[in-house]
Design an enzyme around this catalytic site. Structure first.
Site, mmCIF file in Angstrom:
data_model
loop_
_atom_site.group_PDB
_atom_site.id
_atom_site.type_symbol
_atom_site.label_atom_id
_atom_site.label_comp_id
_atom_site.label_asym_id
_atom_site.label_seq_id
_atom_site.Cartn_x
_atom_site.Cartn_y
_atom_site.Cartn_z
ATOM 1 N N VAL A 364 0.804 -1.234 0.159
ATOM 2 C CA VAL A 364 0.115 0.018 0.064
ATOM 3 C C VAL A 364 0.732 1.383 -0.052
ATOM 4 O O VAL A 364 0.221 2.424 -0.195
ATOM 5 C CB VAL A 364 -0.799 -0.074 1.210
ATOM 6 C CG1 VAL A 364 -1.965 -0.975 1.049
ATOM 7 C CG2 VAL A 364 -0.125 -0.142 2.524
ATOM 8 N N LYS A 389 1.286 -4.449 12.928
ATOM 9 C CA LYS A 389 0.714 -4.150 13.991
ATOM 10 C C LYS A 389 1.517 -4.892 15.155
ATOM 11 O O LYS A 389 1.086 -4.690 16.444
ATOM 12 C CB LYS A 389 -0.657 -5.051 14.202
ATOM 13 C CG LYS A 389 -0.498 -6.516 13.854
ATOM 14 C CD LYS A 389 -1.932 -7.236 13.928
ATOM 15 C CE LYS A 389 -1.564 -8.726 13.667
ATOM 16 N NZ LYS A 389 -2.888 -9.458 13.792
ATOM 17 N N LYS A 431 -4.645 0.673 20.894
ATOM 18 C CA LYS A 431 -3.259 1.255 21.012
ATOM 19 C C LYS A 431 -3.086 2.637 20.371
ATOM 20 O O LYS A 431 -2.155 3.109 20.786
ATOM 21 C CB LYS A 431 -2.209 0.138 20.460
ATOM 22 C CG LYS A 431 -2.458 -1.205 20.880
ATOM 23 C CD LYS A 431 -1.187 -2.054 20.384
ATOM 24 C CE LYS A 431 -1.318 -3.411 21.483
ATOM 25 N NZ LYS A 431 -2.450 -4.171 21.467
ATOM 26 N N GLY A 473 -7.509 -15.169 18.483
ATOM 27 C CA GLY A 473 -6.869 -15.971 17.454
ATOM 28 C C GLY A 473 -6.313 -15.377 16.286
ATOM 29 O O GLY A 473 -5.792 -15.800 15.157
ATOM 30 N N VAL A 478 -1.819 -13.159 21.764
ATOM 31 C CA VAL A 478 -1.453 -13.994 22.894
ATOM 32 C C VAL A 478 -1.977 -15.346 23.149
ATOM 33 O O VAL A 478 -1.424 -16.240 23.708
ATOM 34 C CB VAL A 478 -1.796 -13.089 24.265
ATOM 35 C CG1 VAL A 478 -3.205 -13.029 24.501
ATOM 36 C CG2 VAL A 478 -0.945 -13.814 25.543
ATOM 37 N N THR A 495 4.533 -10.959 30.519
ATOM 38 C CA THR A 495 5.302 -9.734 30.546
ATOM 39 C C THR A 495 5.166 -9.251 31.802
ATOM 40 O O THR A 495 6.262 -8.833 32.377
ATOM 41 C CB THR A 495 5.039 -8.747 29.409
ATOM 42 O OG1 THR A 495 3.477 -8.229 29.698
ATOM 43 C CG2 THR A 495 5.180 -9.218 28.219
ATOM 44 N N GLU A 566 5.011 -1.289 25.545
ATOM 45 C CA GLU A 566 3.985 -1.934 25.967
ATOM 46 C C GLU A 566 3.411 -1.236 27.051
ATOM 47 O O GLU A 566 4.219 -0.815 28.053
ATOM 48 C CB GLU A 566 4.252 -3.645 26.197
ATOM 49 C CG GLU A 566 3.191 -4.445 26.648
ATOM 50 C CD GLU A 566 3.685 -5.784 26.806
ATOM 51 O OE1 GLU A 566 2.632 -6.837 26.135
ATOM 52 O OE2 GLU A 566 4.352 -5.886 27.235
#
Length: 642
Positions: A364, A389, A431, A473, A478, A495, A566
């Site tokens: 893109v 991502k 996020k 999924g 995770v 984490t 994170e």
């Protein structure tokens, strides 16, 4: 098989497994039948003597008459091969052979007896005795076969049940009873229904299908050994999320396996065994999906040309599947990942052979490459799901985030406006709200640019953004990661013990995207009511227990520390954002601050140039100017915030 049986007896191993005795030799069956005939003779003699109180055999030697009757009966059993079948598999045909042989015996002996009477004037045996012998001998032979058949059935069922999981069925409604009946009717399934479980307290003395009904308190006050069960089968569709979580917590606390059965509507006897599976963590996180106004969504796609960027990814491929159901004239699937794009091509051609697809391998960020698509096809809808991502990778490679997440989004959005696409729907992320990493900040910058295009003079495209949390999924999420770690025997890595995340299913996320594309008027950011956030530590523990292991004993949990960029919790709305309701109570509109097109376009051009010639720290510095609320966490870019 007989030789192996003898070997067991005489070879020193005196333990005979009944399942090894497949059938007895024919001559042994014949001898047993003759013994039954002899017993029948003596029993008939005893009965007739008690009833008549007189002689019933007129021959001077009774043993000759008895031997003659046994001989005739044996001849007919030989002729009709009544001893030839495998007894435990006896059928109506075998029963009929016995009946014929016994009847023929009675008929022949009676005929000889009458002939003897016509010749000598006297009989050698009383006729009613023959009728009594016929009845008793036939019943004896029949019952022998019936008992052997039932004995082997009981032994077989006992051996099967010993290998089966003893289970309770949760619920006493029609759905639960239907599932239980299907299991009971299929002896090949590895489950043995031993009862039902309910929250009701008025069913303690009742039973269903001959099985007891237990109240919830029975499970609460008993141990697994007391209950003598291995697990519980539930019908997931019959319960709300909170109710199912409550039950599953109780079952896991008692170390019981939890199995999921399909609803009766989806039940087919042929595949019931494959339909019953261990309950997965996704089943506990699922919620009722968004209700799509199918007619409105269908009219928006029916007969239209649709572009899906990132169409080979987790979200993009599901958008393709759902859009294909509405019979568009063409779906163009664009992605830069060659193998996943080929996989989705094979899947779509198999599932939707009547739909026209075009699969394009492209990036893109390559403006010239993607513009040819807009020139060739008159797109009505554009779903922009292409993005990088993965937080740690993007944190380390911010130039790529600028290239794909920001400049790629700009390219697709600008072309949509230029070629008068009716609607442009961008897939964003939670996020992007108060971002602490480059990935989230790059998506927020893309949101700002897309929103700014709405008010550009001459624009006729409706620009819509959807924002949601983690999807179950999806690639790199995770849950698949934890599953692999559990299958490998651990450890499960987290984490931070306090980290929490929102979750939704991929179909839910894509339903939101389609709904937003239908209900949006342009310039909105749609957010989804994702319920309560899930603590990742609790998620890991439940996944371990659902897999049949004990956390910290069978599978260790270790903490690796927060990764660069994170944060402990994600947000769907920024602090200064206001929300507006929509007609769907699960979807809201976030009124985030916006930027004018000239301002955001200039900043994006600047960061685009910087991503080519400067180092990554300089790139992130400009990104922080575009997104002022961007505060790095656990990252080398934290110095820029000071």
């Amino acid at each position: 098989m007989y030789n192996s049986f003898r070997k067991k007896i005489f070879g020193g191993d005196n333990v005979v497994n009944l399942s090894d005795v497949r059938y007895l030799p024919r001559w042994i069956i014949l001898i047993i039948d003759i013994i039954i005939l002899v017993i029948s003779l003596f029993l008939s003699t005893y009965i007739i003597e008690k009833i008549t109180q007189k002689e019933f055999i007129y021959h001077e030697d009774k043993s000759v008459v008895f031997a003659f009757i046994i001989l005739v009966n044996t001849i007919f059993m030989y002729l009709f091969k009544t001893y030839a079948g495998i007894i435990r598999h006896s059928t109506f045909i075998d029963l009929f052979k016995l009946l014929i042989s016994c009847f023929c015996t009675m008929f022949v002996v009676a005929t000889i007896n009458m002939t003897y009477f016509w010749v000598t004037g006297g009989k050698f045996i009383l006729t009613p005795y023959l009728v009594l012998y016929f009845v008793i001998s036939f019943m004896g032979l029949f019952l022998f076969r019936l008992y052997v058949k039932e004995f082997f059935h009981i032994v077989r069922e006992y051996r099967r049940s010993a290998l089966k999981k003893r289970i309770l069925v949760l619920g006493i409604d029609e759905q639960s009873i239907a599932i239980a009946r299907a299991i009971l009717d299929n002896p090949n399934l590895p489950y043995q229904v031993v009862g039902f479980l309910t929250q009701r307290t008025d069913s303690k003395r009742a039973s269903l299908l001959g099985k007891p009904i237990y109240a919830k308190e029975k499970i609460e006050t008993s141990t697994k050994d007391d209950l003598v069960i291995d697990g519980i089968i539930i019908v997931k569709e019959m319960m709300a999320k909170d109710e199912m979580n409550s039950w599953v917590n109780l079952f896991l606390e008692k170390d019981l396996n939890v199995f999921k059965a399909p609803s009766v509507q989806k039940l087919r006897d042929s595949d019931l065994g494959g339909s019953i599976r261990n309950l997965q963590i996704e089943d506990l996180l699922n919620r009722k999906p968004i209700k799509i106004e199918n007619e409105e969504v269908k009219s928006r796609h029916y007969g239209k040309t649709v572009l899906v960027t990132g169409g080979a990814g987790s979200i993009g491929s599901e958008i393709v599947r759902q859009v294909a159901q509405f019979t568009p004239s063409l779906i163009v699937v664009l992605d830069q990942a060659e193998t996943p794009l080929y996989d989705i091509e094979l899947e779509m051609k198999e599932k939707f052979p009547h739909i026209r697809f075009k699969f394009v391998l492209a990036d893109v960020s390559n403006m010239n490459r993607v513009e040819t698509l807009f020139q060739t096809y008159n797109f009505s809808m554009v779903y922009h799901a292409a993005a990088y991502k993965h937080v740690p990778l993007v944190e380390e490679n911010p130039h790529e985030a600028i290239s794909v997440n920001i400049l790629g989004s700009k390219n697709i959005a600008m072309l949509s406006s230029k070629y008068h696409v009716n609607r442009f729907v961008m897939v964003s992320t939670d996020k992007a709200v108060n971002p602490t990493n480059v990935m989230g900040a790059s998506k927020r910058a893309a949101e700002l640019f897309v929103q700014s295009l709405q008010n550009v003079e001459g624009n006729r495209t409706k620009f819509i953004t959807t924002r949601f949390g983690n999807v179950l999924g999806s690639n790199g999420s995770v849950i698949p990661h934890f599953k692999k770690q559990i299958e490998a025997g651990g450890p499960v890595t987290i984490t931070h013990p306090d980290i929490v995340r929102y979750f939704m299913t991929i179909p839910e996320a894509c339903e939101l995207v389609l709904q937003a594309g239908t209900m949006g008027h342009g310039g909105e950011i749609f957010v989804f009511d994702m319920g309560e956030p899930v603590k990742i530590l609790d998620l890991a523990r439940r996944m371990i227990k659902l897999s049949g292991f004990e956390p910290e004993i069978d599978i260790k949990i270790i903490y690796t520390g927060l990764r660069p960029g994170e944060k402990l919790y994600e947000e769907l709305l920024s602090d200064n954002a206001k929300t507006l309701p929509t007609h769907n109570d699960k979807i809201m509109i976030s009124k985030d601050p916006i930027m004018e097109f000239n301002e955001i376009d200039g900043l994006i051009n600047l960061i685009g140039e910087a991503s080519v010639v400067r180092d990554k720290v300089d790139v992130v510095k400009i990104l922080k100017n575009i997104v002022p609320e961007f505060r790095s966490n656990n990252s080398i870019y934290e110095a820029l915030d000071k």
